[in-house]
Motif scaffolding. Structure first.
Motif, PDB file in Angstrom:
ATOM      1  N   ILE A 332       1.009  -0.853   0.431  1.00  0.00           N
ATOM      2  CA  ILE A 332      -0.109  -0.029   0.251  1.00  0.00           C
ATOM      3  C   ILE A 332       1.096   1.025   0.193  1.00  0.00           C
ATOM      4  O   ILE A 332       1.805   1.293   1.151  1.00  0.00           O
ATOM      5  N   ARG A 333       0.702   2.007  -0.853  1.00  0.00           N
ATOM      6  CA  ARG A 333       1.227   3.630  -0.915  1.00  0.00           C
ATOM      7  C   ARG A 333       0.386   4.703  -0.946  1.00  0.00           C
ATOM      8  O   ARG A 333      -0.048   4.609  -1.103  1.00  0.00           O
ATOM      9  N   ARG A 334       1.033   5.366   0.180  1.00  0.00           N
ATOM     10  CA  ARG A 334      -0.024   7.273  -0.129  1.00  0.00           C
ATOM     11  C   ARG A 334       0.488   7.774  -1.428  1.00  0.00           C
ATOM     12  O   ARG A 334       1.278   8.415  -1.742  1.00  0.00           O
ATOM     13  N   ALA A 335      -0.087   7.496  -2.079  1.00  0.00           N
ATOM     14  CA  ALA A 335       1.072   7.849  -3.621  1.00  0.00           C
ATOM     15  C   ALA A 335      -0.930   8.711  -4.842  1.00  0.00           C
ATOM     16  O   ALA A 335      -1.961   7.391  -4.375  1.00  0.00           O
ATOM     17  N   ALA A 336      -0.820   9.629  -5.794  1.00  0.00           N
ATOM     18  CA  ALA A 336      -1.712   9.481  -6.461  1.00  0.00           C
ATOM     19  C   ALA A 336      -1.038   9.234  -8.369  1.00  0.00           C
ATOM     20  O   ALA A 336       0.007   9.923  -8.257  1.00  0.00           O
ATOM     21  N   LEU A 337      -2.036   8.844  -8.848  1.00  0.00           N
ATOM     22  CA  LEU A 337      -1.400   8.278 -10.248  1.00  0.00           C
ATOM     23  C   LEU A 337      -1.952   9.762 -11.169  1.00  0.00           C
ATOM     24  O   LEU A 337      -3.087  10.227 -10.988  1.00  0.00           O
ATOM     25  N   VAL A 338      -1.185  10.075 -11.550  1.00  0.00           N
ATOM     26  CA  VAL A 338      -1.041  11.545 -12.188  1.00  0.00           C
ATOM     27  C   VAL A 338      -1.094  11.141 -13.438  1.00  0.00           C
ATOM     28  O   VAL A 338      -0.975  12.078 -14.488  1.00  0.00           O
ATOM     29  N   GLY A 339      -0.119  10.117 -14.118  1.00  0.00           N
ATOM     30  CA  GLY A 339       0.249  10.252 -15.450  1.00  0.00           C
ATOM     31  C   GLY A 339       0.204   8.301 -15.302  1.00  0.00           C
ATOM     32  O   GLY A 339       0.442   8.017 -15.095  1.00  0.00           O
ATOM     33  N   ALA A 340       0.301   8.037 -16.905  1.00  0.00           N
ATOM     34  CA  ALA A 340       0.367   6.513 -17.415  1.00  0.00           C
ATOM     35  C   ALA A 340       0.693   6.767 -19.343  1.00  0.00           C
ATOM     36  O   ALA A 340      -0.575   7.320 -19.838  1.00  0.00           O
ATOM     37  N   LYS A 341       1.641   5.986 -19.998  1.00  0.00           N
ATOM     38  CA  LYS A 341       1.814   5.636 -20.783  1.00  0.00           C
ATOM     39  C   LYS A 341       2.266   4.221 -21.171  1.00  0.00           C
ATOM     40  O   LYS A 341       2.864   3.897 -19.869  1.00  0.00           O
ATOM     41  N   PRO A 342       2.065   3.901 -22.173  1.00  0.00           N
ATOM     42  CA  PRO A 342       1.994   2.698 -22.520  1.00  0.00           C
ATOM     43  C   PRO A 342       4.027   2.245 -22.709  1.00  0.00           C
ATOM     44  O   PRO A 342       4.566   3.292 -22.892  1.00  0.00           O
TER      45      PRO A 342
END
Length: 475
Positions: A332-342
């Motif tokens: 479990i991590r305290r973080a937000a997904l702010v972007g993703a790319k293939p």
């Protein structure tokens, strides 16, 4: 407003959505119609093969357990043991404090719908409803399998699919954690990223890790909080003194009150869960008394803390999660997904910690476990889009669902409500807050059934006008 009906034909109620909210409303209407000497027909619109399951109870994974004890899951407020009796008759090992697999509850609701169909009052119609339009004589429904007319309509669409986290910075296809077929096709090479740490993420972790010992997963959220656990045995109820009607309520005051009561309960040897249980019957009343500004403060500062304590997981689920974390298979991590790319064969996910620092993580797949979308204005559902465009509905001020009056009648673009166009279940969250769990939905379904039969002039004499009933229950 709805038009006048033809007194020579049966009144028709159309229920849009065949999940728990729609099924419970259909069954409640059918039961009351059986006690009326006037004709009524109920049409339940659902495209699935067996209504009653919906997303929550359509799972086939027996590790997905109810987070409410069996003794509180009856479909009928006046028959609290009905679900337990059903489970016993099905040969399931159960007692009142058992947390049964959600699949069994889907079987239970589907059976109730089947029973209602056999009465001749309820008809199940396949296909999606694409539009609802008000006419001189009621409502016209446009569906994928034809058209229909109704004197009253119930929107019971339940929970909407989740929004995409990361917004436009996420340039890849995320796996919807509610789609079981997609979960079965996940790769085994590399870690899985679960976006969210709530109940949806819990279900996803149990499924994607349970039968694949080689897999690992990382679950992230801005708060990094998992739902708390129920006690393994019976939980008590601690009565909390709520300020009297007329006294102003604030989030700060309620938070202080809750902390005092938890401390007082602890001194008496009572677990904090009993305090939460004691608040459950009065939560809607508290929410109604909060001003809109205070509700916004709650959403910004206390909602997640409330939910992880209020919507708890079954002890067996908590134990399974603890084993996965102890084995290093779930982090479990305290973080937000702010972007993703293939980044074939996987993806690169950009995470942001609470202090603003960012790091990239290479993962095999990204699962959207953020839970249901609440803002209907962002939904791509054709029915909601058309009703919003026509002005028949509008979002509630907090964008938690649909705007309604006290009885669930939908408020239109001009601020007027139609007593024959109502909603049940999660769409009422903005006005009630607690309306997602079966104990609350079944009460709202029963209330809606009484209201509609009275509105359509087919109310059995033994039933009081629901306006009085609802008013007394809410205040």
């Amino acid at each position: 407003m709805g038009g006048q009906h033809d007194s020579g034909r049966p009144r028709t109620v159309a229920i849009v959505g065949g999940g728990a909210s729609g099924a419970l409303t259909a069954v409640a209407l059918t039961r009351l119609a059986d006690r009326s000497d006037r004709a009524i027909r109920v049409q339940l619109f659902d495209p699935t093969t067996r209504p009653g399951r919906g997303l929550a109870y359509g799972t086939t994974d027996l590790r997905h357990l109810l987070n409410v004890r069996a003794g509180r899951m009856s479909a009928f407020p006046d028959e609290p043991d009905d679900f337990v009796r059903w489970a016993e008759s099905a040969g399931i090992d159960v007692h009142h404090d058992t947390f049964l697999p959600r699949r069994y509850y889907g079987d239970y609701l589907a059976g109730l719908v089947d029973d209602a169909v056999r009465t001749g009052v309820l008809e199940v119609r396949r296909g999606w409803v694409r539009a609802v339009r008000r006419t001189e004589h009621g409502f016209d429904l446009q569906t994928t399998d034809g058209a229909a007319r109704a004197d009253a309509v119930v929107l019971a669409y339940g929970n909407l699919p989740p929004a995409t986290p990361g917004s436009t910075a996420t340039r890849c296809d995320l796996v919807n954690a509610w789609e079981s077929d997609a979960l079965e096709r996940l790769p085994d090479d590399g870690p899985l990223l679960l976006v969210g740490t709530g109940l949806t993420a819990v279900d996803a972790a149990l499924t994607v890790l349970g039968d694949h010992p080689q897999r690992r997963a990382i679950a992230v959220s801005r708060h990094g909080l998992l739902p708390r656990s129920h006690q393994s045995g019976p939980e008590g109820v601690w009565s909390t003194p709520i300020p009297a009607a007329g006294e102003p309520l604030t989030v700060a005051g309620l938070r202080a009150l809750l902390h005092r009561e938890v401390a007082a309960a602890a001194r008496a040897g009572v677990d904090w869960r009993a305090v939460m249980n004691g608040l459950r019957p009065v939560t809607q009343g508290i929410w109604i008394r909060l001003s809109e500004d205070e509700r916004r403060i709650f959403l910004a500062t206390a909602a997640r803390e409330w939910e992880v304590h209020r919507h708890r997981t079954a002890p067996a689920v908590t134990e399974a999660l603890d084993r996965l974390m102890a084995d290093g298979r779930l982090t479990i991590r305290r973080a937000a997904l702010v972007g993703a790319k293939p980044d074939p064969p996987g993806y690169r996910a950009l995470l942001e910690a609470p202090d603003g620092t960012r790091d990239e993580l290479r993962v095999a797949a990204i699962l959207n476990c953020t839970g249901p979308r609440t803002d209907v204005t962002g939904s791509d559902d054709p029915l909601l889009a058309s009703m919003l465009a026509d002005g028949l509905i509008r979002p509630d001020p907090l964008h938690l669902g649909l705007d309604t009056d006290d009885l669930g009648a939908l408020v239109d673009r001009d601020g007027d409500s139609d007593p024959r166009l109502i909603t049940v279940g999660p769409p009422r969250r903005g006005g009630l807050w607690e309306c997602n769990a079966v104990p609350e939905i079944r009460d709202l379904a029963a209330q809606a059934a009484r209201h509609l039969l009275a509105e359509l002039d087919v109310e059995p004499e033994a039933l009081a006008d629901d306006r009085a009933v609802a008013g007394a229950a809410r205040h």
